[in-house]
Write an enzyme that holds these catalytic residues in place. Structure first.
Site, short mmCIF file in Angstrom:
data_model
loop_
_atom_site.label_atom_id
_atom_site.label_comp_id
_atom_site.label_asym_id
_atom_site.label_seq_id
_atom_site.Cartn_x
_atom_site.Cartn_y
_atom_site.Cartn_z
N ASN A 1 0.86 -1.18 0.00
CA ASN A 1 0.00 0.00 0.00
C ASN A 1 0.89 1.23 0.00
OD1 ASN A 1 -2.22 -1.68 0.37
ND2 ASN A 1 -3.11 -0.33 1.89
N ARG A 2 0.35 2.35 -0.43
CA ARG A 2 1.07 3.61 -0.30
C ARG A 2 0.90 4.12 1.11
NH1 ARG A 2 2.25 5.55 -5.36
NH2 ARG A 2 0.70 5.06 -6.94
#
Ligand code: CTP
Ligand code: CA
Length: 228
Positions: free
Chosen positions: A34-35
């Site tokens: 995920n960012r």
């Protein structure tokens, strides 16, 4: 900074925080992630320490430094994050600020996956990761007195956040709109809406460090109210 003639507001409390993304391995050289910069979670850890708490930070892979005076546990995957959180309960307050990958690959390859020349990509079989916030929200004996989650959304912010509050048995959900145009992902500023059983509070845009300080102040107030 000292508070005149008094104890710091979180003296004697244990605060457990998750931060950063998780990385879910595909093979020895690739992963799903995920960012997340970890800025908001790490700022919360610093603010909780400044308020006098003992702080445990469980962090996924980030490029920012470990906060001073905080026990930081480094993990890669959601499963490792789950285990580290469980090993570090009980806590008075838990704040799940990590952007946990929702899925992992069923079986991690022990060799690098090679292109087979057909031009067709390999199929990846995914399975859902454990929900850390939901697991501790439903904990029979070790649920923290104050459990705070985040909801990063790109649409239906309040509806989605309220659903998470209930499903995960959190006390507060810190909701934010992370549409790319807002610049919140990776940036220094954050605009949050605090969702609880009492309704929705809109906070003005501010630095992530100020969001952290104000959330921690609010949490300390909440704990002291519980006692009286
Ligand atoms: N969370 C968690 N463990 C997971 C997924 C999410 O602890 N496996 C926590 C996050 O740290 C955050 C909250 O749950 O505090 C909400 O995360 P989010 O990704 O917004 O919720 P999901 O339940 O995964 O729903 P979706 O991604 O489908 O919106
Ligand atoms: Ca998710």
């Amino acid at each position: 900074q000292a508070i005149a003639a008094g104890k710091l507001p979180m003296a004697g409390k244990h605060v457990l925080i998750t931060s950063g993304p998780t990385h879910e391995p595909i093979d020895p050289v690739r992963y799903i992630a995920n960012r997340s910069s970890g800025k908001q979670g790490h700022a919360l850890a610093e603010a909780a320490f400044a308020a006098g708490a003992r702080v445990t930070l469980v962090s996924g892979p980030v490029t920012i430094p470990d906060p001073d005076h905080v026990t930081t546990i480094h993990v890669e995957s959601a499963a490792e994050m789950m285990a580290a959180v469980e090993q570090n309960l009980p806590a008075d307050i838990a704040i799940m600020a990590a952007a946990v990958a929702d899925w992992r690959v069923v079986s991690e390859g022990d060799q690098k996956i090679k292109k087979d020349g057909s031009g067709k990509p390999p199929g990846l079989e995914l399975t859902e990761n454990p929900d850390i916030l939901r697991t501790i929200g439903h904990h029979k004996t070790l649920r923290p007195s104050l459990l705070i989650g985040f909801a990063a959304e790109t649409q239906d912010l309040i509806k989605n956040a309220a659903a998470k509050l209930e499903r995960k048995r959190a006390d507060w959900i810190v909701a934010n709109d992370v549409s790319p145009a807002t610049g919140i992902m990776g940036g220094d500023a954050n605009t949050i809406r605090l969702v609880s059983a009492n309704g929705v509070e809109d906070w003005p845009a501010m630095d992530k460090k100020d969001v952290a300080r104000q959330l921690i102040a609010r949490a300390a107030e909440m704990l002291s109210r519980d006692k009286s």
